[in-house]
Motif scaffolding. Structure first.
Motif, PDB file in Angstrom:
ATOM      1  N   PHE A  36       6.084  -1.646   5.285  1.00  0.00           N
ATOM      2  CA  PHE A  36       6.404  -0.257   4.946  1.00  0.00           C
ATOM      3  C   PHE A  36       7.914   0.005   4.904  1.00  0.00           C
ATOM      4  O   PHE A  36       8.342   1.158   4.918  1.00  0.00           O
ATOM      5  CB  PHE A  36       5.780   0.684   5.982  1.00  0.00           C
ATOM      6  CG  PHE A  36       4.280   0.575   6.104  1.00  0.00           C
ATOM      7  CD1 PHE A  36       3.452   0.911   5.048  1.00  0.00           C
ATOM      8  CD2 PHE A  36       3.699   0.136   7.289  1.00  0.00           C
ATOM      9  CE1 PHE A  36       2.062   0.823   5.159  1.00  0.00           C
ATOM     10  CE2 PHE A  36       2.322   0.046   7.420  1.00  0.00           C
ATOM     11  CZ  PHE A  36       1.495   0.387   6.351  1.00  0.00           C
ATOM     12  N   ARG A  37       8.705  -1.025   4.845  1.00  0.00           N
ATOM     13  CA  ARG A  37      10.161  -0.874   4.965  1.00  0.00           C
ATOM     14  C   ARG A  37      10.756   0.059   3.919  1.00  0.00           C
ATOM     15  O   ARG A  37      11.727   0.783   4.184  1.00  0.00           O
ATOM     16  CB  ARG A  37      10.840  -2.236   4.872  1.00  0.00           C
ATOM     17  CG  ARG A  37      12.354  -2.151   4.959  1.00  0.00           C
ATOM     18  CD  ARG A  37      13.002  -3.488   5.077  1.00  0.00           C
ATOM     19  NE  ARG A  37      14.443  -3.354   5.309  1.00  0.00           N
ATOM     20  CZ  ARG A  37      15.175  -4.218   5.985  1.00  0.00           C
ATOM     21  NH1 ARG A  37      14.604  -5.282   6.519  1.00  0.00           N
ATOM     22  NH2 ARG A  37      16.456  -4.025   6.152  1.00  0.00           N
ATOM     23  N   TYR A  38      10.210   0.073   2.722  1.00  0.00           N
ATOM     24  CA  TYR A  38      10.824   0.823   1.618  1.00  0.00           C
ATOM     25  C   TYR A  38      10.173   2.194   1.415  1.00  0.00           C
ATOM     26  O   TYR A  38      10.481   2.876   0.439  1.00  0.00           O
ATOM     27  CB  TYR A  38      10.749  -0.011   0.342  1.00  0.00           C
ATOM     28  CG  TYR A  38      11.411  -1.356   0.547  1.00  0.00           C
ATOM     29  CD1 TYR A  38      12.798  -1.475   0.564  1.00  0.00           C
ATOM     30  CD2 TYR A  38      10.651  -2.498   0.804  1.00  0.00           C
ATOM     31  CE1 TYR A  38      13.415  -2.693   0.806  1.00  0.00           C
ATOM     32  CE2 TYR A  38      11.265  -3.718   1.045  1.00  0.00           C
ATOM     33  CZ  TYR A  38      12.636  -3.811   1.050  1.00  0.00           C
ATOM     34  OH  TYR A  38      13.250  -5.024   1.302  1.00  0.00           O
ATOM     35  N   ASN A  39       9.316   2.587   2.345  1.00  0.00           N
ATOM     36  CA  ASN A  39       8.624   3.872   2.241  1.00  0.00           C
ATOM     37  C   ASN A  39       9.217   4.866   3.232  1.00  0.00           C
ATOM     38  O   ASN A  39       8.520   5.447   4.064  1.00  0.00           O
ATOM     39  CB  ASN A  39       7.128   3.668   2.489  1.00  0.00           C
ATOM     40  CG  ASN A  39       6.559   2.508   1.673  1.00  0.00           C
ATOM     41  OD1 ASN A  39       6.136   1.513   2.238  1.00  0.00           O
ATOM     42  ND2 ASN A  39       6.601   2.618   0.362  1.00  0.00           N
ATOM     43  N   THR A  40      10.500   5.057   3.141  1.00  0.00           N
ATOM     44  CA  THR A  40      11.253   5.825   4.138  1.00  0.00           C
ATOM     45  C   THR A  40      11.050   7.334   4.033  1.00  0.00           C
ATOM     46  O   THR A  40      11.463   8.064   4.937  1.00  0.00           O
ATOM     47  CB  THR A  40      12.752   5.509   4.029  1.00  0.00           C
ATOM     48  OG1 THR A  40      13.183   5.749   2.676  1.00  0.00           O
ATOM     49  CG2 THR A  40      13.020   4.051   4.380  1.00  0.00           C
ATOM     50  N   ALA A  41      10.423   7.825   2.967  1.00  0.00           N
ATOM     51  CA  ALA A  41      10.197   9.268   2.822  1.00  0.00           C
ATOM     52  C   ALA A  41       8.884   9.718   3.444  1.00  0.00           C
ATOM     53  O   ALA A  41       8.602  10.919   3.516  1.00  0.00           O
ATOM     54  CB  ALA A  41      10.228   9.670   1.350  1.00  0.00           C
ATOM     55  N   VAL A  42       8.075   8.791   3.909  1.00  0.00           N
ATOM     56  CA  VAL A  42       6.783   9.125   4.497  1.00  0.00           C
ATOM     57  C   VAL A  42       6.989  10.016   5.707  1.00  0.00           C
ATOM     58  O   VAL A  42       7.813   9.727   6.573  1.00  0.00           O
ATOM     59  CB  VAL A  42       6.039   7.834   4.893  1.00  0.00           C
ATOM     60  CG1 VAL A  42       4.816   8.150   5.744  1.00  0.00           C
ATOM     61  CG2 VAL A  42       5.627   7.070   3.646  1.00  0.00           C
ATOM     62  N   SER A  43       6.222  11.113   5.788  1.00  0.00           N
ATOM     63  CA  SER A  43       6.438  12.057   6.891  1.00  0.00           C
ATOM     64  C   SER A  43       5.107  12.511   7.493  1.00  0.00           C
ATOM     65  O   SER A  43       4.492  11.774   8.249  1.00  0.00           O
ATOM     66  CB  SER A  43       7.275  13.247   6.417  1.00  0.00           C
ATOM     67  OG  SER A  43       6.669  13.891   5.306  1.00  0.00           O
ATOM     68  N   ALA A  44       4.644  13.722   7.176  1.00  0.00           N
ATOM     69  CA  ALA A  44       3.438  14.274   7.801  1.00  0.00           C
ATOM     70  C   ALA A  44       2.232  13.368   7.557  1.00  0.00           C
ATOM     71  O   ALA A  44       1.994  12.937   6.428  1.00  0.00           O
ATOM     72  CB  ALA A  44       3.164  15.675   7.264  1.00  0.00           C
ATOM     73  N   GLU A  45       1.484  13.107   8.643  1.00  0.00           N
ATOM     74  CA  GLU A  45       0.304  12.248   8.583  1.00  0.00           C
ATOM     75  C   GLU A  45       0.622  10.908   7.921  1.00  0.00           C
ATOM     76  O   GLU A  45      -0.223  10.313   7.239  1.00  0.00           O
ATOM     77  CB  GLU A  45      -0.859  12.946   7.881  1.00  0.00           C
ATOM     78  CG  GLU A  45      -1.302  14.223   8.596  1.00  0.00           C
ATOM     79  CD  GLU A  45      -2.569  14.827   8.040  1.00  0.00           C
ATOM     80  OE1 GLU A  45      -2.974  14.442   6.922  1.00  0.00           O
ATOM     81  OE2 GLU A  45      -3.149  15.680   8.717  1.00  0.00           O
ATOM     82  N   GLY A  46       1.830  10.435   8.184  1.00  0.00           N
ATOM     83  CA  GLY A  46       2.305   9.232   7.515  1.00  0.00           C
ATOM     84  C   GLY A  46       1.396   8.035   7.636  1.00  0.00           C
ATOM     85  O   GLY A  46       1.138   7.319   6.664  1.00  0.00           O
ATOM     86  N   PHE A  47       0.864   7.797   8.857  1.00  0.00           N
ATOM     87  CA  PHE A  47       0.008   6.632   9.084  1.00  0.00           C
ATOM     88  C   PHE A  47      -1.298   7.044   9.751  1.00  0.00           C
ATOM     89  O   PHE A  47      -1.838   6.321  10.582  1.00  0.00           O
ATOM     90  CB  PHE A  47       0.763   5.593   9.907  1.00  0.00           C
ATOM     91  CG  PHE A  47       1.986   5.068   9.195  1.00  0.00           C
ATOM     92  CD1 PHE A  47       1.874   4.135   8.183  1.00  0.00           C
ATOM     93  CD2 PHE A  47       3.247   5.560   9.507  1.00  0.00           C
ATOM     94  CE1 PHE A  47       2.984   3.682   7.496  1.00  0.00           C
ATOM     95  CE2 PHE A  47       4.375   5.106   8.836  1.00  0.00           C
ATOM     96  CZ  PHE A  47       4.244   4.160   7.825  1.00  0.00           C
ATOM     97  N   TYR A  48      -1.807   8.185   9.343  1.00  0.00           N
ATOM     98  CA  TYR A  48      -3.068   8.702   9.873  1.00  0.00           C
ATOM     99  C   TYR A  48      -4.212   7.781   9.442  1.00  0.00           C
ATOM    100  O   TYR A  48      -4.507   7.639   8.258  1.00  0.00           O
ATOM    101  CB  TYR A  48      -3.300  10.115   9.351  1.00  0.00           C
ATOM    102  CG  TYR A  48      -4.582  10.768   9.820  1.00  0.00           C
ATOM    103  CD1 TYR A  48      -4.579  11.629  10.906  1.00  0.00           C
ATOM    104  CD2 TYR A  48      -5.791  10.523   9.188  1.00  0.00           C
ATOM    105  CE1 TYR A  48      -5.745  12.242  11.347  1.00  0.00           C
ATOM    106  CE2 TYR A  48      -6.960  11.119   9.614  1.00  0.00           C
ATOM    107  CZ  TYR A  48      -6.938  11.971  10.694  1.00  0.00           C
ATOM    108  OH  TYR A  48      -8.095  12.562  11.130  1.00  0.00           O
TER     109      TYR A  48
END
Length: 295
Positions: A134-146
């Motif tokens: 997930f290194r390049y998915n830096t914009a992931v925020s709310a419920e990112g890895f739910y």
């Protein structure tokens, strides 16, 4: 001395470039078996999938389940590229095809992924994860890895720095991420150390039912950071049933993270965080307060 060697010689970290696509591995065992990709949520969909079935790549402009029927038993390497606004993509769409996913590459080449909610749900054939997944998915925020890896019973360990670069993960960020991963036996140090924006339900049932998991005391913070890791301005935390065992413990005895010794911004929710554990599963069981699920 070459350029990259010189960088390493000076103690600098070389960053690998983002992959041009998200490639994964599918295995079929008979003719006419399918695999699906669910473009679950998002707008402005412009996603292309090369199914590796001998046909040209297919461009999709709508959400929903997209599938491919493979003509023969074998190993295939589909690739996803494109863009989507506020997107979520899930690999597999049923109990039949999810186990056909055998591996995933680093996620790159797809712009606009907002979260990885249930992305690998039920993918029991997934046995390992690549470094920098997930290194390049830096914009992931709310419920990112739910619920990202719910029921991935084939996973036994996690790579170092799995979530190191996802520092914006917030509300519900790691809720049920590894729920029911019964094959998981170890965790890397610093797994969540850098995820300081996690908030509401952030660690709810994260490792619920991981009955063979050796606990690592340093997944949230390093030694000496107990007074700062969860203190203001870090949001309030929820650890309800985070490490709850649902059956007999079958792993190697570990050490529970001493969350009860940390300073928090407000009062953390901690109901049954370590429920089901005993002196057989963690060597500091006697230190766990009743409020945290201790004896």
């Amino acid at each position: 001395m070459g350029y990259n060697a010189a960088r390493r010689h000076r103690g600098l970290q070389y960053q690998r470039p983002e992959p041009e696509c998200w490639q994964f591995t599918v295995e079929t065992t008979d003719i006419n078996q399918t695999f699906a990709v669910n473009i679950n949520t998002g707008t402005d969909v412009d996603i292309t999938i090369d199914w590796d079935d001998g046909c040209p790549p297919v461009n999709y402009t709508t959400t929903g389940v997209k599938s491919c029927t493979y003509p023969a038993a074998g190993t295939y390497y589909p690739k996803i590229t494109g863009s989507i606004t506020g997107g979520n993509i899930q690999l597999g769409s049923s109990a039949d095809d999810r186990p056909r996913l055998k591996a995933t590459g680093v996620i790159g080449g797809v712009v606009g992924l907002a979260n990885f909610t249930t992305t690998f749900y039920g993918c029991t054939g997934l046995t390992s994860l690549p470094t920098d997944l997930f290194r390049y998915n830096t914009a992931v925020s709310a419920e990112g890895f739910y619920g990202t890896f719910v029921g991935c019973t084939g996973l036994t360990s996690l790579p170092t720095d799995l979530f190191r670069y996802n520092t914006l993960v917030s509300t519900g960020g790691f809720s049920q991420t590894f729920y029911g991963c019964t094959g998981l036996t170890s965790l890397p140090t610093d797994l969540f150390r850098y995820n300081t924006a996690v908030s509401t339900s952030g660690f709810y049932r994260t490792f619920y039912g991981c009955n063979n998991l050796q606990l690592n005391p340093w997944i949230f913070y390093a030694s000496g950071e107990e007074s700062t890791r969860f203190a203001s301005p870090v949001p309030a935390q929820n650890f309800t049933e985070c490490f709850k065992l649902t059956g007999a413990f079958g792993g190697i005895k570990g050490t529970a993270p001493a969350l009860w010794d940390c300073a928090f911004n407000g009062t953390p929710t901690k109901n049954n965080c370590f429920a089901g554990h005993s002196a057989a599963s963690v060597d500091n069981y006697g230190d766990i307060p009743t409020a945290w699920g201790g004896a």
